[in-house]
Motif scaffolding. Structure first.
Motif, PDB file in Angstrom:
ATOM      1  N   TYR A  97       0.828  -1.214   0.000  1.00 50.74           N
ATOM      2  CA  TYR A  97       0.000   0.000   0.000  1.00 50.74           C
ATOM      3  C   TYR A  97       0.860   1.260   0.000  1.00 50.74           C
ATOM      4  CZ  TYR A  97      -3.841   3.215   0.760  1.00 50.74           C
ATOM      5  OH  TYR A  97      -4.740   4.238   0.602  1.00 50.74           O
ATOM      6  N   GLN A  98       2.082   1.157   0.474  1.00 47.36           N
ATOM      7  CA  GLN A  98       2.928   2.344   0.558  1.00 47.36           C
ATOM      8  C   GLN A  98       3.524   2.755  -0.781  1.00 47.36           C
ATOM      9  OE1 GLN A  98       5.041   0.657   4.251  1.00 47.36           O
ATOM     10  NE2 GLN A  98       5.040   2.847   4.639  1.00 47.36           N
ATOM     11  N   ILE A  99       3.598   1.825  -1.728  1.00 50.63           N
ATOM     12  CA  ILE A  99       4.263   2.165  -3.000  1.00 50.63           C
ATOM     13  C   ILE A  99       3.432   1.925  -4.254  1.00 50.63           C
ATOM     14  CG2 ILE A  99       6.583   1.762  -2.072  1.00 50.63           C
ATOM     15  CD1 ILE A  99       6.650  -0.867  -3.757  1.00 50.63           C
TER      16      ILE A  99
ATOM     17  N   TYR B   2       0.935 -10.103   4.721  1.00 48.51           N
ATOM     18  CA  TYR B   2       0.037  -9.055   5.222  1.00 48.51           C
ATOM     19  C   TYR B   2       0.820  -7.900   5.804  1.00 48.51           C
ATOM     20  CZ  TYR B   2      -3.773  -6.645   7.539  1.00 48.51           C
ATOM     21  OH  TYR B   2      -4.689  -5.690   7.918  1.00 48.51           O
ATOM     22  N   HIS B   3       0.810  -6.783   5.089  1.00 52.57           N
ATOM     23  CA  HIS B   3       1.408  -5.541   5.605  1.00 52.57           C
ATOM     24  C   HIS B   3       0.287  -4.495   5.624  1.00 52.57           C
ATOM     25  CE1 HIS B   3       5.475  -3.302   6.035  1.00 52.57           C
ATOM     26  NE2 HIS B   3       4.528  -2.462   6.424  1.00 52.57           N
ATOM     27  N   TRP B   4      -0.802  -4.849   6.330  1.00 55.21           N
ATOM     28  CA  TRP B   4      -1.819  -3.904   6.796  1.00 55.21           C
ATOM     29  C   TRP B   4      -2.973  -3.592   5.857  1.00 55.21           C
ATOM     30  CZ3 TRP B   4       1.945   0.248   9.224  1.00 55.21           C
ATOM     31  CH2 TRP B   4       2.807  -0.408  10.129  1.00 55.21           C
ATOM     32  N   ASP B   5      -2.980  -4.102   4.630  1.00 53.55           N
ATOM     33  CA  ASP B   5      -4.077  -3.755   3.724  1.00 53.55           C
ATOM     34  C   ASP B   5      -5.166  -4.839   3.743  1.00 53.55           C
ATOM     35  OD1 ASP B   5      -2.021  -5.234   2.561  1.00 53.55           O
ATOM     36  OD2 ASP B   5      -1.835  -3.978   0.782  1.00 53.55           O
TER      37      ASP B   5
ATOM     38  N   PHE C  94       2.994 -12.139   8.734  1.00 53.46           N
ATOM     39  CA  PHE C  94       2.564 -10.782   9.087  1.00 53.46           C
ATOM     40  C   PHE C  94       3.732  -9.821   9.206  1.00 53.46           C
ATOM     41  CE2 PHE C  94      -1.096 -13.219  10.366  1.00 53.46           C
ATOM     42  CZ  PHE C  94      -2.134 -12.392   9.962  1.00 53.46           C
ATOM     43  N   ASN C  95       3.439  -8.563   8.962  1.00 57.28           N
ATOM     44  CA  ASN C  95       4.343  -7.485   9.323  1.00 57.28           C
ATOM     45  C   ASN C  95       3.809  -6.790  10.575  1.00 57.28           C
ATOM     46  OD1 ASN C  95       6.584  -5.463   8.641  1.00 57.28           O
ATOM     47  ND2 ASN C  95       4.800  -4.124   8.903  1.00 57.28           N
ATOM     48  N   GLU C  96       4.592  -6.822  11.620  1.00 54.79           N
ATOM     49  CA  GLU C  96       4.366  -6.030  12.832  1.00 54.79           C
ATOM     50  C   GLU C  96       3.003  -6.232  13.492  1.00 54.79           C
ATOM     51  OE1 GLU C  96       5.499  -1.936  12.165  1.00 54.79           O
ATOM     52  OE2 GLU C  96       7.569  -2.477  11.815  1.00 54.79           O
TER      53      GLU C  96
ATOM     54  N   TYR D  41      13.349  -2.655  13.546  1.00 52.66           N
ATOM     55  CA  TYR D  41      13.774  -1.794  14.661  1.00 52.66           C
ATOM     56  C   TYR D  41      14.058  -0.374  14.180  1.00 52.66           C
ATOM     57  CZ  TYR D  41      16.429   0.474  18.279  1.00 52.66           C
ATOM     58  OH  TYR D  41      16.856   1.397  19.207  1.00 52.66           O
ATOM     59  N   TYR D  42      13.517   0.595  14.917  1.00 51.77           N
ATOM     60  CA  TYR D  42      13.790   2.007  14.617  1.00 51.77           C
ATOM     61  C   TYR D  42      14.290   2.774  15.832  1.00 51.77           C
ATOM     62  CZ  TYR D  42      11.519   1.125  10.184  1.00 51.77           C
ATOM     63  OH  TYR D  42      11.213   0.618   8.948  1.00 51.77           O
ATOM     64  N   PHE D  43      13.618   2.587  16.983  1.00 46.14           N
ATOM     65  CA  PHE D  43      13.960   3.397  18.172  1.00 46.14           C
ATOM     66  C   PHE D  43      13.461   2.684  19.422  1.00 46.14           C
ATOM     67  CE2 PHE D  43       9.688   4.343  17.012  1.00 46.14           C
ATOM     68  CZ  PHE D  43       9.018   4.754  18.148  1.00 46.14           C
TER      69      PHE D  43
ATOM     70  N   THR E 224      14.531  -7.089   9.351  1.00 48.23           N
ATOM     71  CA  THR E 224      13.687  -6.977   8.161  1.00 48.23           C
ATOM     72  C   THR E 224      13.325  -5.532   7.835  1.00 48.23           C
ATOM     73  OG1 THR E 224      12.091  -7.865   9.730  1.00 48.23           O
ATOM     74  CG2 THR E 224      12.626  -9.237   7.842  1.00 48.23           C
ATOM     75  N   GLU E 225      13.545  -4.626   8.793  1.00 49.02           N
ATOM     76  CA  GLU E 225      13.422  -3.191   8.526  1.00 49.02           C
ATOM     77  C   GLU E 225      14.295  -2.450   9.517  1.00 49.02           C
ATOM     78  OE1 GLU E 225       9.483  -1.389   8.608  1.00 49.02           O
ATOM     79  OE2 GLU E 225       8.645  -3.075   7.476  1.00 49.02           O
ATOM     80  N   ASN E 226      14.990  -1.451   8.999  1.00 47.55           N
ATOM     81  CA  ASN E 226      15.698  -0.495   9.843  1.00 47.55           C
ATOM     82  C   ASN E 226      16.053   0.675   8.934  1.00 47.55           C
ATOM     83  OD1 ASN E 226      18.984   0.122  10.871  1.00 47.55           O
ATOM     84  ND2 ASN E 226      17.275   0.363  12.285  1.00 47.55           N
TER      85      ASN E 226
ATOM     86  N   GLU F  53       3.859   7.161   4.052  1.00 42.16           N
ATOM     87  CA  GLU F  53       4.215   6.771   5.422  1.00 42.16           C
ATOM     88  C   GLU F  53       2.960   6.776   6.312  1.00 42.16           C
ATOM     89  OE1 GLU F  53       6.548   5.145   6.844  1.00 42.16           O
ATOM     90  OE2 GLU F  53       5.754   5.535   8.839  1.00 42.16           O
ATOM     91  N   TRP F  54       1.969   5.986   5.937  1.00 42.99           N
ATOM     92  CA  TRP F  54       0.780   5.752   6.745  1.00 42.99           C
ATOM     93  C   TRP F  54       0.145   7.061   7.240  1.00 42.99           C
ATOM     94  CZ3 TRP F  54      -0.290   1.122   5.215  1.00 42.99           C
ATOM     95  CH2 TRP F  54       0.727   0.214   4.998  1.00 42.99           C
ATOM     96  N   ALA F  55      -0.109   7.182   8.543  1.00 42.37           N
ATOM     97  CA  ALA F  55      -0.793   8.369   9.069  1.00 42.37           C
ATOM     98  C   ALA F  55       0.004   9.652   8.806  1.00 42.37           C
ATOM     99  CB  ALA F  55      -1.045   8.207  10.559  1.00 42.37           C
TER     100      ALA F  55
HETATM  101  C1  FCB Z   1       7.274   0.337  10.143  1.00 37.79           C
HETATM  102  C2  FCB Z   1       6.405  -0.180   9.021  1.00 37.79           C
HETATM  103  C3  FCB Z   1       6.777   0.334   7.669  1.00 37.79           C
HETATM  104  C4  FCB Z   1       7.213   1.785   7.708  1.00 37.79           C
HETATM  105  C5  FCB Z   1       8.239   2.013   8.785  1.00 37.79           C
HETATM  106  C6  FCB Z   1       8.761   3.419   8.871  1.00 37.79           C
HETATM  107  O1  FCB Z   1       6.557   0.305  11.338  1.00 37.79           O
HETATM  108  O2  FCB Z   1       6.449  -1.583   8.968  1.00 37.79           O
HETATM  109  O3  FCB Z   1       5.703   0.103   6.801  1.00 37.79           O
HETATM  110  O4  FCB Z   1       6.124   2.594   7.834  1.00 37.79           O
HETATM  111  O5  FCB Z   1       7.713   1.651  10.030  1.00 37.79           O
END
Ligand code: FCB
Length: 457
Positions: A24-26, A125-128, A169-171, A298-300, A358-360, A412-414
């Motif tokens: 959905y993001q791209i 599944y990434h939220w859609d 699933f994602n997250e 992981y982000y923060f 899987t994400e950073n 970026e979602w919301a």
């Molecule tokens: C994660 C999401 C991803 C993106 C990043 C910044 O929580 O999985 O879709 O929005 O954050």
């Protein structure tokens, strides 16, 4: 900034570097080739839900620019691509007829990766969620788990022969708490009862999904991608440490305990057991599937302190001040060591298979100046976090790969389009893509790992 070649030298040769995106993001093309709306289409079109009323209607127009974008992935020198499959393209009403045109798109995507020597890691599944399923209660309805099972079967039957990895699933944290308790993501619900129902449906759907993947495509390693919270207590007082343990149960263990141990955490159940939906006799056995791999996004870190208010709901914690005074443009604290601590904590607590980051990545919103996007802070963020990953590998954690979020700036979602995480800049007016300086840096690192047998002739 760390020299990318020197950093590369700290990883074993079978380590993989990749980039990640989500449908959905791209993709855009929200109403094309049989796709029907998802809960994110509805949510983003509802006034006040996303920044500026932005939606994924067009996004990066990736659906129409697939080849160009796959060429860019190749140009970044990475070995693997993590993407997600849009359920509303495959089974537009969530259940009922299968839309062959939707499957065709992912056929082209996967074949396009193969032709370019890029490995594929699909998230189901990434939220859609198909919007029709929201009519039954969405993730709060048990029936959604069975709809997901059939969707997983459908995807794996058609695409499983060419996938290198798959995640259910994602997250889960975002699907359950952020979307049903905190109201920030679709469907924007703010109810603990809805969230608890979504929690159990999601866990069940994961178990059913793993079984479905194995049934249809037993060769494909199956796992799940979680954004477990790196919980940092404000102090090491007994009260804050106990608060951190409660927060761990609420944010992390309510997913990993049932998935990996076949039970819900004790203190969590003491607090919420009587409000949980019915847990049927075999549910926990179904949820508790042996996984081939798992992914951490992981982000923060999440900083918390004990909340002494007797009215405070479990986990009875409040936010604590970040100790690190460096933030990205989205306001998230920069803290690489918390990533390492979280991974070690999870391996201490659980019997876990091999893992991937899987994400950073980092949000910095600078754009091109004379054709150059100088995003040095993103390079610093990536360097520090990838160095932390190298430490984990050296310390014996079975960590096999790293995916940068994200291939390119996207919805970026919301936060809509104002927050940019890409290694590639997207001009949303023209859809022009520009590789940022961070993208060039990542390429210098990643291409060291492209093994000859994945190169095309
Ligand atoms: C994660 C999401 C991803 C993106 C990043 C910044 O929580 O999985 O879709 O929005 O954050």
């Amino acid at each position: 900034m760390i020299d990318p070649k020197a950093l590369a030298g700290r990883f074993p040769s079978d380590f993989m570097f990749g980039v990640a995106t989500a449908s959905y993001q791209i993709e855009g093309a929200a109403r094309e080739d049989g796709r029907k709306p998802s809960i994110w289409d509805a949510f983003s079109h509802m006034p006040g839900r996303t920044f500026n009323g932005d939606s994924g209607d067009i996004a990066c127009d990736h659906y129409h620019r697939l080849d160009e974008d796959l060429d860019l992935i190749k140009a970044l020198g990475v070995e693997t691509y993590r993407f997600s499959i849009a359920w509303p393209r495959i089974i537009p009403d969530g259940r009922g007829p299968v839309n062959e045109a939707g499957l065709d798109f992912y056929d082209r995507l996967i074949d396009g990766c193969k032709e370019r020597g890029i490995k594929t890691n699909a998230t189901l599944y990434h939220w859609d969620l198909p919007l029709t399923l929201a009519g039954d209660g969405g993730w709060a309805a048990r029936s959604t788990a069975y709809a997901f099972q059939r969707y997983a079967q459908t995807v794996m039957k058609r695409l499983g022969d060419r996938l290198d990895m798959v995640a259910t699933f994602n997250e889960p944290w975002c699907i359950v708490w952020l979307s049903h308790l905190y109201g920030v993501h679709a469907p924007g619900e703010k109810s603990i009862d809805a969230a608890l129902a979504a929690l159990h449906t999601l866990n069940l759907a994961h178990g059913l999904g793993v079984e479905a993947c194995r049934q249809e495509a037993p060769e494909v390693p199956v796992g799940i991608v979680c954004n477990h919270q790196a919980i940092e207590p404000a102090t090491d007082s007994a009260e804050d440490m106990a608060a951190a343990e409660r927060a761990f149960q609420f944010h992390n263990a309510c997913f990993f305990d049932p998935m990996l141990k076949g039970e819900y955490p004790e203190a969590f159940m003491a607090a919420y057991g009587d409000r949980m939906p019915e847990i049927e006799a075999d549910d926990l056995t179904t949820i508790n599937q042996k996984l081939d791999w798992w992914g951490l996004n992981y982000y923060f870190p999440m900083r918390i302190a004990h909340d002494g208010n007797p009215e405070a709901a479990f986990p009875a914690v409040k936010d604590a001040t970040p100790v690190n005074n460096v933030f990205t443009d989205i306001g998230w604290e920069v803290n690489a060591p918390s990533l390492g601590k979280l991974v070690r904590q999870l391996y201490d607590r659980y019997d876990l298979p091999e893992m991937y980051i899987t994400e950073n990545g980092a949000c910095y919103n600078m754009g091109p100046v004379d054709g150059v996007v100088d995003d040095t802070p993103r390079i610093d963020y990536l360097s520090d976090h990838i160095a932390e990953v190298a430490d984990l590998v050296a310390g014996g954690i079975p960590l096999k790969g790293y995916y940068a979020w994200s291939l390119m700036d996207n919805f970026e979602w919301a936060e809509g389009y104002r927050m940019r995480f890409g290694l590639i800049h997207v001009d949303y007016e023209t859809q022009e893509r520009t590789i940022k300086e961070s993208g060039k840096w990542y390429k210098a690192l990643a291409e060291t790992f492209r093994t000859p047998d994945t190169e095309t002739a």
